[in-house]
Design a protein around this motif. Structure first.
Motif, PDB file in Angstrom:
ATOM      1  N   ASP A 177       0.741  -1.050  -0.062  1.00  0.00           N
ATOM      2  CA  ASP A 177      -0.005   0.009   0.098  1.00  0.00           C
ATOM      3  C   ASP A 177       0.827   1.242   0.138  1.00  0.00           C
ATOM      4  N   GLN A 178       0.184   2.329  -0.075  1.00  0.00           N
ATOM      5  CA  GLN A 178       0.925   3.677  -0.470  1.00  0.00           C
ATOM      6  C   GLN A 178       2.016   3.971   0.865  1.00  0.00           C
ATOM      7  N   ASP A 179       1.249   3.717   2.024  1.00  0.00           N
ATOM      8  CA  ASP A 179       2.368   4.184   3.191  1.00  0.00           C
ATOM      9  C   ASP A 179       3.648   3.366   3.081  1.00  0.00           C
ATOM     10  N   ALA A 180       3.448   1.907   2.975  1.00  0.00           N
ATOM     11  CA  ALA A 180       4.391   1.039   3.175  1.00  0.00           C
ATOM     12  C   ALA A 180       5.518   1.551   1.930  1.00  0.00           C
ATOM     13  N   ARG A 181       4.965   1.686   0.766  1.00  0.00           N
ATOM     14  CA  ARG A 181       5.747   1.966  -0.483  1.00  0.00           C
ATOM     15  C   ARG A 181       6.547   3.162  -0.209  1.00  0.00           C
ATOM     16  N   LYS A 182       6.049   4.211   0.491  1.00  0.00           N
ATOM     17  CA  LYS A 182       6.592   5.613   0.861  1.00  0.00           C
ATOM     18  C   LYS A 182       7.821   5.104   1.706  1.00  0.00           C
ATOM     19  N   ILE A 183       7.718   3.940   2.578  1.00  0.00           N
ATOM     20  CA  ILE A 183       9.126   3.853   3.181  1.00  0.00           C
ATOM     21  C   ILE A 183      10.375   2.946   2.451  1.00  0.00           C
ATOM     22  N   PHE A 184       9.710   2.288   1.633  1.00  0.00           N
ATOM     23  CA  PHE A 184      10.867   1.751   0.596  1.00  0.00           C
ATOM     24  C   PHE A 184      11.441   2.802  -0.497  1.00  0.00           C
ATOM     25  N   ASP A 185      10.639   3.758  -0.631  1.00  0.00           N
ATOM     26  CA  ASP A 185      11.120   4.903  -1.275  1.00  0.00           C
ATOM     27  C   ASP A 185      12.033   5.878  -0.748  1.00  0.00           C
ATOM     28  N   ALA A 186      11.633   6.054   0.621  1.00  0.00           N
ATOM     29  CA  ALA A 186      12.539   6.566   1.501  1.00  0.00           C
ATOM     30  C   ALA A 186      13.998   5.887   1.551  1.00  0.00           C
ATOM     31  N   ILE A 187      14.131   4.480   1.679  1.00  0.00           N
ATOM     32  CA  ILE A 187      15.134   3.677   1.731  1.00  0.00           C
ATOM     33  C   ILE A 187      15.926   3.970   0.323  1.00  0.00           C
ATOM     34  N   ALA A 188      15.398   3.848  -0.738  1.00  0.00           N
ATOM     35  CA  ALA A 188      16.121   4.004  -2.013  1.00  0.00           C
ATOM     36  C   ALA A 188      16.598   5.299  -2.149  1.00  0.00           C
ATOM     37  N   GLU A 189      15.946   6.368  -1.585  1.00  0.00           N
ATOM     38  CA  GLU A 189      16.468   7.798  -1.708  1.00  0.00           C
ATOM     39  C   GLU A 189      17.459   8.135  -0.767  1.00  0.00           C
ATOM     40  N   ALA A 190      17.524   7.334   0.114  1.00  0.00           N
ATOM     41  CA  ALA A 190      18.415   7.890   1.389  1.00  0.00           C
ATOM     42  C   ALA A 190      19.848   8.025   0.882  1.00  0.00           C
ATOM     43  N   ASP A 191      20.666   9.000   1.489  1.00  0.00           N
ATOM     44  CA  ASP A 191      22.089   9.127   1.403  1.00  0.00           C
ATOM     45  C   ASP A 191      22.781   8.270   2.351  1.00  0.00           C
ATOM     46  N   VAL A 192      22.367   7.909   3.341  1.00  0.00           N
ATOM     47  CA  VAL A 192      22.826   7.037   4.095  1.00  0.00           C
ATOM     48  C   VAL A 192      21.813   5.840   4.705  1.00  0.00           C
ATOM     49  N   LEU A 193      22.094   4.694   4.973  1.00  0.00           N
ATOM     50  CA  LEU A 193      21.069   3.685   5.579  1.00  0.00           C
ATOM     51  C   LEU A 193      21.799   3.042   6.814  1.00  0.00           C
ATOM     52  N   VAL A 194      20.950   3.138   7.842  1.00  0.00           N
ATOM     53  CA  VAL A 194      21.302   2.375   9.151  1.00  0.00           C
ATOM     54  C   VAL A 194      20.309   1.352   9.178  1.00  0.00           C
ATOM     55  N   VAL A 195      21.046   0.079   9.372  1.00  0.00           N
ATOM     56  CA  VAL A 195      19.770  -0.972   9.498  1.00  0.00           C
ATOM     57  C   VAL A 195      19.980  -1.724  10.864  1.00  0.00           C
ATOM     58  N   GLY A 196      19.148  -2.327  11.546  1.00  0.00           N
ATOM     59  CA  GLY A 196      19.238  -2.992  12.662  1.00  0.00           C
ATOM     60  C   GLY A 196      18.146  -4.100  12.790  1.00  0.00           C
ATOM     61  N   THR A 197      18.688  -5.073  13.365  1.00  0.00           N
ATOM     62  CA  THR A 197      17.786  -6.133  13.529  1.00  0.00           C
ATOM     63  C   THR A 197      17.865  -6.821  15.124  1.00  0.00           C
ATOM     64  N   PRO A 198      17.097  -7.414  15.699  1.00  0.00           N
ATOM     65  CA  PRO A 198      17.364  -8.367  16.821  1.00  0.00           C
ATOM     66  C   PRO A 198      17.924  -9.774  16.164  1.00  0.00           C
ATOM     67  N   THR A 199      18.616 -10.380  17.096  1.00  0.00           N
ATOM     68  CA  THR A 199      19.060 -11.642  16.621  1.00  0.00           C
ATOM     69  C   THR A 199      17.847 -12.513  16.928  1.00  0.00           C
ATOM     70  N   TYR A 200      17.494 -13.354  15.963  1.00  0.00           N
ATOM     71  CA  TYR A 200      16.520 -14.393  16.179  1.00  0.00           C
ATOM     72  C   TYR A 200      17.159 -15.870  15.768  1.00  0.00           C
ATOM     73  N   LYS A 201      17.392 -16.727  16.530  1.00  0.00           N
ATOM     74  CA  LYS A 201      18.004 -17.970  16.142  1.00  0.00           C
ATOM     75  C   LYS A 201      19.372 -17.753  15.201  1.00  0.00           C
ATOM     76  N   GLY A 202      20.143 -17.045  16.022  1.00  0.00           N
ATOM     77  CA  GLY A 202      21.535 -16.658  15.334  1.00  0.00           C
ATOM     78  C   GLY A 202      21.614 -15.906  13.975  1.00  0.00           C
ATOM     79  N   SER A 203      20.222 -15.230  13.634  1.00  0.00           N
ATOM     80  CA  SER A 203      20.485 -14.566  12.495  1.00  0.00           C
ATOM     81  C   SER A 203      19.284 -13.273  12.544  1.00  0.00           C
ATOM     82  N   TYR A 204      19.417 -12.426  11.342  1.00  0.00           N
ATOM     83  CA  TYR A 204      18.455 -11.316  11.337  1.00  0.00           C
ATOM     84  C   TYR A 204      16.957 -12.199  11.178  1.00  0.00           C
ATOM     85  N   THR A 205      15.897 -11.304  11.749  1.00  0.00           N
ATOM     86  CA  THR A 205      14.707 -11.794  11.833  1.00  0.00           C
ATOM     87  C   THR A 205      14.007 -12.250  10.358  1.00  0.00           C
TER      88      THR A 205
END
Ligand code: FMN
Length: 187
Positions: A60-88
Motif C-alpha cells: 500500500d501507499q504508506d509502506a511504499r513510501k518507506i521503501f522509497d525513502a530507503i531507496a532515496e537515502a544518502d545513508v542507511l542504518v539497518v538494525g535487527t534483533p538476533t533471532y536464532k543466530g540471524s536477522y529476523t
C-alpha cells in the motif's frame, strides 16, 4: 547544499525495541556530527500489506513510501534483533523487496542486538554478506549490543556508545565537505 538524508530501518516488530534504540542512537550521532536529517522505520510501520507482498507493487501507499525513502537515502542504518543466530525473518522479507540497484554504492551502517554476546558476529556473518549482495558500502565497523547494554530505553554501555561514534565517523568520505579523519578504535 541540500541536507543529506539518513534512513534507519529496524527489523523488529517489538515496541519498545532495543534494536530501534540502537539505530536511533546511531542516527542521533550522525545528526550531531554531519547534520543529516533522519527518519526511522520498523516492521510495524510497514503495516498490513507487507506480509503478503512479493514485490513493491503489492504494497500500500504508506509502506511504499518507506521503501522509497530507503531507496532515496544518502545513508542507511539497518538494525535487527538476533533471532536464532540471524536477522529476523521479517527483516529479510523487507530486504527481499528492495531493488538491488537502489542500494548499490550506498553507505550502510550495520547494527544488531541480541540477548547476550554469543551471536555478536551476526553483523559480520549475516548482515555484511546480505548487503554485499546489494553492492552497498557497508561501513568497516559494525555495531552489536546485547540486552544488558540497555536501560530505561537507552544504550548505556559506554564502550558500545564509543563504537557507535567510531562507526558514524566512518561516514565522512561519503558526505561531501566532511573529510575528518577516522580514528582507529582500540576495540
Ligand atoms: C524468537 C526469538 C529468538 C531469539 N534468538 C536469539 C538468538 O539466537 N541469540 C540471541 O543472542 N538473542 C536471541 N533473542 C533475543 C533478542 O535478539 C534480543 O532480546 C533483542 O535485543 C530483542 O530486540 P528488540 O527489542 O529490538 O526486539 C531471540 C528473541 C526471540 C523473540
Amino acid at each position: 547544499m541540500s541536507q543529506k538524508k539518513l534512513v534507519g530501518f529496524v527489523g523488529s516488530f517489538s515496541r519498545p525495541s532495543r534494536s530501534r534504540t540502537l539505530v536511533e542512537t546511531a542516527a542521533a550521532h550522525a545528526a550531531d556530527r554531519f547534520g543529516v536529517d533522519s527518519s526511522i522505520y520498523d516492521i510495524t510501520d510497514l503495516g498490513q500489506s507487507f506480509g503478503n507482498a512479493r514485490s513493491l507493487k503489492d504494497l500500500d501507499q504508506d509502506a511504499r513510501k518507506i521503501f522509497d525513502a530507503i531507496a532515496e537515502a544518502d545513508v542507511l542504518v539497518v538494525g535487527t534483533p538476533t533471532y536464532k543466530g540471524s536477522y529476523t525473518g521479517l527483516f529479510k522479507h523487507a530486504i527481499d523487496l528492495i531493488d538491488p540497484i537502489t542500494l548499490a554504492g550506498k553507505p550502510v551502517i550495520l547494527t544488531a542486538t541480541g540477548g547476550g554476546d554469543r551471536h555478536a558476529l551476526i553483523v559480520e556473518h549475516q548482515l555484511r554478506p546480505l548487503f554485499g549482495f546489494f553492492q552497498a558500502h557497508s561501513l568497516p565497523s559494525a555495531i552489536y549490543a546485547s540486552d544488558r547494554d540497555f536501560a530505561d530505553g537507552r544504550l548505556v554501555n559506554d564502550i558500545i556508545r564509543s563504537r557507535v561514534a567510531q562507526t558514524v565517523a566512518e561516514l565522512a568520505p561519503f558526505l561531501p565537505g566532511h573529510s575528518s579523519p577516522v580514528s582507529i578504535a582500540a576495540e
